[in-house]
Write a protein that holds these residues in place. Structure first.
Motif, short mmCIF file in Angstrom:
data_model
loop_
_atom_site.label_atom_id
_atom_site.label_comp_id
_atom_site.label_asym_id
_atom_site.label_seq_id
_atom_site.Cartn_x
_atom_site.Cartn_y
_atom_site.Cartn_z
N LEU A 152 41.91 -42.50 -34.14
CA LEU A 152 43.44 -43.11 -34.60
C LEU A 152 44.26 -43.15 -33.37
CD1 LEU A 152 44.07 -41.12 -37.81
CD2 LEU A 152 43.80 -43.58 -37.60
N GLU A 153 44.08 -42.19 -32.27
CA GLU A 153 45.02 -42.55 -31.18
C GLU A 153 44.67 -43.63 -30.38
OE1 GLU A 153 45.56 -37.58 -29.80
OE2 GLU A 153 43.81 -38.83 -28.96
N ASN A 154 43.27 -44.03 -30.29
CA ASN A 154 42.61 -45.21 -29.80
C ASN A 154 43.42 -46.35 -30.17
OD1 ASN A 154 41.33 -43.93 -27.75
ND2 ASN A 154 39.52 -43.66 -29.01
N LYS A 155 43.23 -46.48 -31.54
CA LYS A 155 43.69 -47.66 -32.39
C LYS A 155 45.38 -47.99 -32.16
CE LYS A 155 40.36 -47.66 -35.97
NZ LYS A 155 40.07 -47.57 -37.64
N ARG A 156 46.05 -46.52 -32.09
CA ARG A 156 47.55 -46.74 -31.81
C ARG A 156 47.81 -47.19 -30.49
NH1 ARG A 156 52.24 -43.72 -33.86
NH2 ARG A 156 51.09 -43.40 -35.51
N ASP A 157 46.97 -46.84 -29.51
CA ASP A 157 47.39 -47.28 -28.07
C ASP A 157 46.90 -48.85 -27.92
OD1 ASP A 157 48.04 -45.04 -27.13
OD2 ASP A 157 46.03 -44.35 -26.37
N SER A 158 45.73 -49.11 -28.80
CA SER A 158 45.43 -50.65 -28.59
C SER A 158 46.57 -51.47 -29.16
CB SER A 158 44.27 -50.73 -29.47
OG SER A 158 44.03 -52.02 -29.73
N LYS A 159 47.04 -50.84 -30.40
CA LYS A 159 48.32 -51.72 -31.10
C LYS A 159 49.21 -51.71 -29.89
CE LYS A 159 51.26 -51.71 -35.24
NZ LYS A 159 51.62 -50.99 -36.33
N ASN A 160 49.99 -50.55 -29.41
CA ASN A 160 51.00 -50.65 -28.46
C ASN A 160 50.80 -51.62 -27.42
OD1 ASN A 160 52.13 -48.80 -30.40
ND2 ASN A 160 51.44 -46.89 -28.95
N LYS A 161 49.47 -51.64 -27.06
CA LYS A 161 49.36 -52.64 -25.64
C LYS A 161 49.30 -53.73 -26.22
CE LYS A 161 45.91 -53.55 -22.28
NZ LYS A 161 44.44 -52.98 -21.69
N ASN A 162 48.89 -54.25 -27.26
CA ASN A 162 49.11 -55.60 -27.63
C ASN A 162 50.50 -55.97 -28.09
OD1 ASN A 162 47.96 -58.00 -28.91
ND2 ASN A 162 48.69 -57.17 -30.84
N TYR A 202 52.13 -46.70 -18.84
CA TYR A 202 53.02 -46.15 -20.02
C TYR A 202 52.14 -45.05 -20.69
CZ TYR A 202 55.60 -50.29 -21.00
OH TYR A 202 56.78 -51.29 -20.61
N PRO A 203 52.91 -44.10 -21.08
CA PRO A 203 52.37 -42.95 -21.88
C PRO A 203 51.34 -43.19 -23.10
CG PRO A 203 54.62 -43.10 -22.29
CD PRO A 203 54.23 -44.03 -21.42
N LYS A 204 50.57 -42.66 -23.29
CA LYS A 204 49.43 -43.00 -24.24
C LYS A 204 49.89 -42.07 -25.43
CE LYS A 204 47.58 -45.72 -21.63
NZ LYS A 204 48.40 -45.47 -20.47
N TYR A 205 49.59 -42.39 -26.54
CA TYR A 205 49.72 -41.77 -27.77
C TYR A 205 48.85 -40.64 -27.99
CZ TYR A 205 50.77 -40.51 -32.84
OH TYR A 205 51.22 -39.91 -33.77
N LYS A 206 49.14 -39.48 -28.18
CA LYS A 206 48.61 -37.97 -28.72
C LYS A 206 49.11 -37.47 -29.51
CE LYS A 206 45.49 -38.79 -25.08
NZ LYS A 206 44.12 -39.04 -25.45
N PHE A 207 48.23 -37.04 -30.48
CA PHE A 207 48.48 -35.99 -31.50
C PHE A 207 48.78 -34.60 -30.95
CE2 PHE A 207 46.18 -38.94 -34.17
CZ PHE A 207 47.32 -39.27 -35.17
N THR A 208 49.70 -33.84 -31.24
CA THR A 208 50.17 -32.52 -30.71
C THR A 208 49.05 -31.48 -31.35
OG1 THR A 208 51.60 -32.01 -32.66
CG2 THR A 208 52.43 -33.07 -30.76
N GLU A 209 49.05 -30.52 -30.73
CA GLU A 209 48.15 -29.31 -31.26
C GLU A 209 48.45 -28.89 -32.66
OE1 GLU A 209 47.90 -25.71 -28.77
OE2 GLU A 209 47.27 -26.96 -27.04
N LYS A 210 49.79 -28.96 -32.95
CA LYS A 210 50.22 -28.72 -34.15
C LYS A 210 49.86 -29.77 -35.44
CE LYS A 210 54.54 -28.56 -37.36
NZ LYS A 210 55.69 -28.82 -37.08
N GLN A 211 49.86 -31.08 -34.99
CA GLN A 211 49.27 -32.14 -35.63
C GLN A 211 47.97 -32.11 -36.17
OE1 GLN A 211 51.35 -35.22 -33.34
NE2 GLN A 211 51.95 -36.36 -35.43
N ILE A 221 48.40 -37.75 -43.99
CA ILE A 221 48.19 -39.28 -43.47
C ILE A 221 48.79 -39.17 -41.93
CG2 ILE A 221 48.45 -41.84 -43.97
CD1 ILE A 221 49.51 -40.70 -46.75
N PRO A 222 48.01 -38.99 -41.12
CA PRO A 222 48.34 -39.01 -39.47
C PRO A 222 48.88 -40.46 -39.01
CG PRO A 222 45.97 -38.63 -39.81
CD PRO A 222 46.48 -38.77 -41.15
N HIS A 223 48.28 -41.58 -39.51
CA HIS A 223 48.59 -42.66 -38.78
C HIS A 223 50.11 -43.30 -39.14
CE1 HIS A 223 46.68 -44.21 -42.66
NE2 HIS A 223 47.47 -45.35 -42.67
N LEU A 224 50.49 -42.61 -40.20
CA LEU A 224 52.00 -42.90 -40.69
C LEU A 224 53.07 -42.23 -39.67
CD1 LEU A 224 52.08 -43.19 -44.57
CD2 LEU A 224 51.38 -45.02 -42.89
N ASP A 225 52.63 -41.03 -39.03
CA ASP A 225 53.68 -40.47 -38.28
C ASP A 225 54.21 -41.32 -37.05
OD1 ASP A 225 52.74 -38.17 -39.45
OD2 ASP A 225 51.65 -37.35 -37.89
#
Length: 267
Positions: A152-162, A202-211, A221-225
């Motif tokens: 999910l992190e990789n997909k978020r980064d790909s979307k942000n890059k696009n 650019y900073p990459k998207y990362k889930f926190t330890e809490k998440q 549903i983490p991808h909605l965060d």
């Protein structure tokens, strides 16, 4: 004797429930359904959404509506006022209170199981991520593995890059709008070549330890965060949401048997 014990147990249960609601300065609302009640704590960190939901609840705005969209292991959604007179086999979800609410997206308020968020239109027509004035959803979600969260992190980064590429391309084309002829193919190629070096900064998207801990244990549903405003959480009745989540639905995710609800302010 058994009857007395049952009555005593109900009194204790009622006292415990009331005490849980009254021991802080938060506001609470109750969703009443045929399957049971759901008690929701509204977050003070999202005052615009909190106050709006309290206002609508006090006005009986939600009473008699149905949950028009239910997806198993995802969400239970309601808040469309046109469903008060719902017709069989009709698609709902296009109506709300008639206004939007400014986004109050807070990193620490995540889409864990039991979270309550506001629906909204997509980024293409709503880049500011403003919320619907009345359509809300209750999170059922599911448990994820760390590998799935990595994906999910990789997909978020790909979307942000696009999105960054589209922004840079549009800016470049706009800067040349006064020229008689603009070679968009060459511009697109140049931006494509430059985007990698720009993206590295650019900073990459990362889930926190809490998440990660929550999504690999409780679920959600983490991808909605970061995309929707979470303005509350279920404190009682998650089992009701779990039960609602598994009902049979049609091709539009509307339950085959209407599930009506009322909402009232507890505190």
């Amino acid at each position: 004797m058994i009857r007395k014990l049952i009555i005593f147990s109900l009194i204790i249960s009622s006292f415990t429930s009331c005490n849980r609601v009254s021991k802080d300065d938060s506001h609470y609302i109750k969703i009443n359904t045929d399957k049971g009640d759901i008690i929701i704590k509204l977050y003070n960190q999202t005052p615009k959404h909190r106050d709006n939901f309290l206002k609508l609840s006090n006005e009986n705005f939600f009473n008699g509506q149905i949950f028009h969209r239910i997806i198993n292991n995802f969400v239970v959604q309601g808040g469309d006022p046109s469903t008060i007179i719902a017709k069989p086999d009709s698609l709902y979800g296009n109506k709300d209170s008639g206004y939007l609410i400014d986004a109050e997206i807070i990193d620490s308020l995540i889409h864990k199981k039991g979270a309550v968020g506001m629906a909204r239109e997509g980024d293409d027509i709503n880049p500011e991520k403003k919320s619907s004035g009345s359509q809300f959803y209750l999170v059922k979600g599911k448990v994820y593995t760390n590998e799935q969260l990595d994906d999910l992190e990789n997909k978020r980064d790909s979307k942000n890059k696009n999105n960054l590429y589209k922004k840079l391309l549009q800016e470049k084309i706009s800067s040349l709008k006064n020229q008689k002829k603009v070679d968009t193919v060459s511009i697109s190629l140049n931006v494509s070549i430059a985007i990698d070096s720009i993206w590295e900064k650019y900073p990459k998207y990362k889930f926190t330890e809490k998440q990660r801990k929550i999504y690999t244990t409780i679920g959600g549903i983490p991808h909605l965060d970061g995309n929707y405003t979470v303005f509350g959480e279920i404190v009682e009745g998650q089992n009701i949401v779990d039960e609602l989540s598994s009902v049979n639905t049609d091709k539009n995710d509307r339950p085959l048997k209407d599930i009506k609800f009322n909402i009232s302010v507890v505190k």
